[in-house]
Design an enzyme around this catalytic site. Structure first.
Site, PDB file in Angstrom:
ATOM      1  N   LYS A 273       0.853  -1.189   0.000  1.00  0.00           N
ATOM      2  CA  LYS A 273       0.000   0.000   0.000  1.00  0.00           C
ATOM      3  C   LYS A 273       0.893   1.245   0.000  1.00  0.00           C
ATOM      4  CE  LYS A 273      -4.295   1.501   2.112  1.00  0.00           C
ATOM      5  NZ  LYS A 273      -5.497   1.045   2.792  1.00  0.00           N
ATOM      6  N   GLU A 361     -19.742  -4.047  10.257  1.00  0.00           N
ATOM      7  CA  GLU A 361     -20.623  -3.177  11.037  1.00  0.00           C
ATOM      8  C   GLU A 361     -21.767  -3.939  11.684  1.00  0.00           C
ATOM      9  OE1 GLU A 361     -19.454  -2.452   8.014  1.00  0.00           O
ATOM     10  OE2 GLU A 361     -18.323  -0.583   8.289  1.00  0.00           O
ATOM     11  N   ARG A 388     -25.456  -0.530   7.387  1.00  0.00           N
ATOM     12  CA  ARG A 388     -25.183  -1.965   7.292  1.00  0.00           C
ATOM     13  C   ARG A 388     -25.753  -2.741   8.487  1.00  0.00           C
ATOM     14  NH1 ARG A 388     -20.462  -3.448   3.945  1.00  0.00           N
ATOM     15  NH2 ARG A 388     -21.346  -2.782   1.964  1.00  0.00           N
TER      16      ARG A 388
HETATM   17  C1  LIG Z   1     -19.075  -0.594   4.912  1.00  0.00           C
HETATM   18  C2  LIG Z   1     -17.816   0.234   4.948  1.00  0.00           C
HETATM   19  N1  LIG Z   1     -17.170   0.391   6.109  1.00  0.00           N
HETATM   20  C3  LIG Z   1     -16.041   1.148   6.167  1.00  0.00           C
HETATM   21  C4  LIG Z   1     -15.564   1.743   5.040  1.00  0.00           C
HETATM   22  C5  LIG Z   1     -14.353   2.673   5.102  1.00  0.00           C
HETATM   23  N2  LIG Z   1     -13.234   2.105   4.340  1.00  0.00           N
HETATM   24  C6  LIG Z   1     -12.967   2.509   3.076  1.00  0.00           C
HETATM   25  S1  LIG Z   1     -11.668   1.710   2.420  1.00  0.00           S
HETATM   26  C7  LIG Z   1     -11.423   0.834   3.823  1.00  0.00           C
HETATM   27  C8  LIG Z   1     -10.285  -0.120   3.917  1.00  0.00           C
HETATM   28  C9  LIG Z   1     -10.366  -1.142   2.878  1.00  0.00           C
HETATM   29  O1  LIG Z   1      -9.264  -1.994   2.997  1.00  0.00           O
HETATM   30  P1  LIG Z   1      -8.906  -2.932   1.806  1.00  0.00           P
HETATM   31  O2  LIG Z   1     -10.134  -3.554   1.289  1.00  0.00           O
HETATM   32  O3  LIG Z   1      -7.829  -3.835   2.260  1.00  0.00           O
HETATM   33  O4  LIG Z   1      -8.413  -1.930   0.691  1.00  0.00           O
HETATM   34  P2  LIG Z   1      -7.049  -1.091   0.587  1.00  0.00           P
HETATM   35  O5  LIG Z   1      -7.448   0.342   0.728  1.00  0.00           O
HETATM   36  O6  LIG Z   1      -6.119  -1.553   1.662  1.00  0.00           O
HETATM   37  O7  LIG Z   1      -6.547  -1.388  -0.758  1.00  0.00           O
HETATM   38  C10 LIG Z   1     -12.364   1.163   4.800  1.00  0.00           C
HETATM   39  C11 LIG Z   1     -12.424   0.589   6.151  1.00  0.00           C
HETATM   40  C12 LIG Z   1     -16.291   1.573   3.854  1.00  0.00           C
HETATM   41  N3  LIG Z   1     -15.906   2.159   2.718  1.00  0.00           N
HETATM   42  N4  LIG Z   1     -17.395   0.809   3.832  1.00  0.00           N
END
Ligand SMILES: Cc1ncc(C[n+]2csc(CCOP(=O)(O)OP(=O)(O)O)c2C)c(N)n1
Length: 609
Positions: A273, A361, A388
């Protein structure tokens, strides 16, 4: 090459590996330069540059459908599909969205913003593709953080036995926003460091395609004999990986194998990342996941926090911090948003009192409800993500009349993230549920008063709302305990009343005071239950009364007052100023307020004519 000239991804088919690698570097520079100006999801995109190039090289978008989970890492996809020229408008009013958007491009087949929907979405695409006899591929690019959610697992469970041919590209960077959590993460860690990864890396030597496929099949068979199947194999997928997510050549090889298989496939791709920009690549906390405009040299944000101003999240977490000092039995449950919710320091100081459950959630609410038997539970969660957990609030929490305090963060208009993230439905989806109270402070002192109320003076669950805005830390007001539903009134000898709550109350009070307007003001600290004594005074005044809220007008505080009038056979000239029955796009809060006539001038014009 000039990225602004790209119309579609076809040109990638003719590039050599060297040219693809050069393009990857150009895209990285473009992303850093542009996001430094507009803000946006920098680290997630820097991590998938090679992966996105390889996917577009192997597949034929838009015939093949590429769905990015959440969509926050789809910037390279946007560049390759002819949208580089719009990057100056990224996440701005009427500009390019920060997520995939169907109206933006034929290459965007699915929209998201919330996590863990991509595998479910391509499940639907796969069934219709098969039943309509169509030939194309559905590819979901899913992060390891988003894989944790039940929704992802439900879709995996469906697809594994479906006889369909989905391709799931698991983009594993070992991070959600902060460090990823849970047993699945440990499992992926193990797989990531397995010998098989070394095999993929070693395979840089030139192998004819046929031998290469054979070699992979052989390795898979050996893995099977060694009883070393992954969770994905057990779920009915052919698993390939781990694959170096920055090695374009290896990625292309494995994607081609996946393309030619007629089975459900998981390609496990390991990425870094924030790759290629020192600050984001070394980020241990997740501060570079989503950024405000910053200076490329220093990595420092361009706009500094104003003196004495802090976020609502910090005000609230500070209260919980103080409470934790005295309370052995306090637990904070956070679904994946430790930094955004302002709980990083808390986590450092009280690691035993805080549990990050990942992007789960629904789980977080059910879990907190059960914990509440022995603990005081605080659950900070963004308004739109709480959507959610609706059934868990009804079915598990309030139906059993269990008590937790939910901190509804990012309530109201959120700005750049747009329609998926607007915190404008929580009042509507909570207020009709028995055994839950909804409150909202308009300043820091009220936040403490109301949190004391929530923890000490009611037996029901309480949702305390607060926005994304910054507020004044030292607003000098006397702490007055609140032990029952309370509205505060400010008689300005007006011929009209205005009821508001939260930041809307604060800004309107400031405007009305500054302009010495004759409008009586009411601060509705309790959205449910309402302060019926003050409400009756308002009805008795028989003055035209406006209710202001930056949530959907349907089923907000205004409609609760109308129900109160109807139930009590009372009459009042009541008018609701709020958001209409439509999804609200991205843009700054001021721009959105202007568009919907919720800025101070428009509101006053409406009230005073
Ligand atoms: C239902 C929900 N909860 C929380 C989030 C906030 N959020 C956006 S991206 C993310 C992290 C995602 O991690 P990953 O899937 O590993 O993607 P990366 O950014 O590391 O590539 C979070 C928690 C969201 N978008 N949707």
């Amino acid at each position: 090459m000039n990225l602004l000239d790209i119309k579609d991804p076809q040109f990638l088919k003719d590039l050599s590996f060297k040219e693809l690698n050069e393009l990857a570097e150009e895209i990285r520079s473009f992303l850093i330069e542009n996001i430094a100006k507009t803000g946006g999801h920098l680290a997630s995109n820097l991590g998938v540059v090679e992966l996105t190039l390889a996917i577009h090289r192997v597949f034929n978008s838009p015939v093949d459908r590429i769905v990015f989970d959440v969509g926050h890492q789809s910037y390279i996809h946007k560049i390759l599909t002819g949208r580089a020229k719009d990057f100056k408008t990224l996440r701005k009013f009427e500009g390019l969205s920060g997520y995939q958007k169907r109206k933006e491009s034929v290459h965007d087949h699915w929209e998201a913003g919330h996590s863990s929907t991509a595998i479910a979405a391509i499940s639907g695409f796969e069934v219709s593709r098969k039943e309509n006899g169509e030939v194309y591929k559905n590819i979901a690019v899913v992060g390891d953080g988003s894989l944790n959610s039940g929704l992802s697992f439900e879709a995996l469970n469906f697809l594994g036995h479906s006889g369909l041919q989905p391709i799931i590209v698991l983009n594993d960077n070992d991070r959600s926003i902060s460090k990823n959590v849970g047993r699945l993460n440990k499992l992926l860690n193990k797989m990531r460091s397995s010998k098989f990864y070394a095999f993929a890396k070693k395979s840089k030597r030139k192998w004819p395609k046929f031998f290469y496929g054979l070699k992979v099949r052989l390795a898979n068979t050996i893995r099977g004999f060694a009883n070393n199947f992954t969770i994905f194999d057990e779920l009915g997928f052919s698993y390939y990986g781990p694959i170096d997510g920055h090695d374009i050549k290896a990625l292309i090889k494995f994607l081609e194998i996946a393309k030619n298989k007629n089975k459900p496939i998981v390609l496990h791709v390991v990425t870094t990342k924030g790759k290629g920009y020192e600050h984001s690549e070394n980020d241990q906390f997740g501060t570079w996941h989503g950024v405000k405009p910053f200076d490329v040299e220093t990595g420092k944000p361009i706009t500094q926090n104003k003196e004495n101003m802090t976020s609502w999240s910090n005000i609230i977490s500070n209260y919980i911090f103080q409470r934790a000092k005295l309370n052995e039995q306090l637990k904070v449950i956070v679904p994946a948003m430790i930094i955004g919710s302002g709980f990083s320091e808390f986590q450092e100081k009280y690691p035993e009192k805080i549990i990050d459950v990942g992007i789960c959630e629904a789980f977080s609410v059910c879990f907190s409800a059960a914990l509440s038997e022995k603990y005081d539970v605080f659950l900070p969660i963004y308004s739109s993500f709480l959507q959610r957990a609706y059934d868990q609030i009804v079915h598990d929490l309030t139906r059993q009349d269990l008590k937790i305090v939910i901190g509804i963060d990012r309530a109201g208009i959120v700005g750049a993230d747009g329609d998926t993230h607007q915190g404008i439905y929580d009042i509507a989806f909570l207020k009709h549920i028995p055994n839950i109270e909804i409150i909202q402070p308009s300043n820091a002192v009220e936040a403490w008063q109301l949190l004391d109320y929530a923890f000490n003076h009611t037996n029901h669950s309480v949702a305390i709302r607060y926005s994304k805005n910054k507020i004044n830390v030292y607003q000098m007001e006397k702490y007055k305990p609140i032990d029952k539903p309370t509205w505060l009134s400010y008689d300005h000898h007006g011929f009209v009343n205005l009821i508001a709550y939260g930041d809307n109350f604060t800004r309107m009070k400031k405007y009305i005071d500054n302009n010495q307007l004759k409008i009586n003001l009411y601060n509705a600290l309790f959205i449910k239950p309402m302060d019926e004594t003050v409400l009756k005074d308002i009805v008795n005044s028989q003055l035209t009364t406006y209710v202001l809220e930056d949530v959907t007008k349907i089923s907000g505080l205004g409609s609760s007052i109308l129900e109160f009038l109807s139930d009590n056979d009372l009459k009042l000239d009541l008018k609701i100023i709020g958001l209409p029955d439509e999804f609200i796009d991205h843009g700054s809060q001021e721009e959105i307020y202007k568009k919907y006539h919720l800025d101070e001038e428009s509101i006053i014009k409406k009230i005073l004519g």
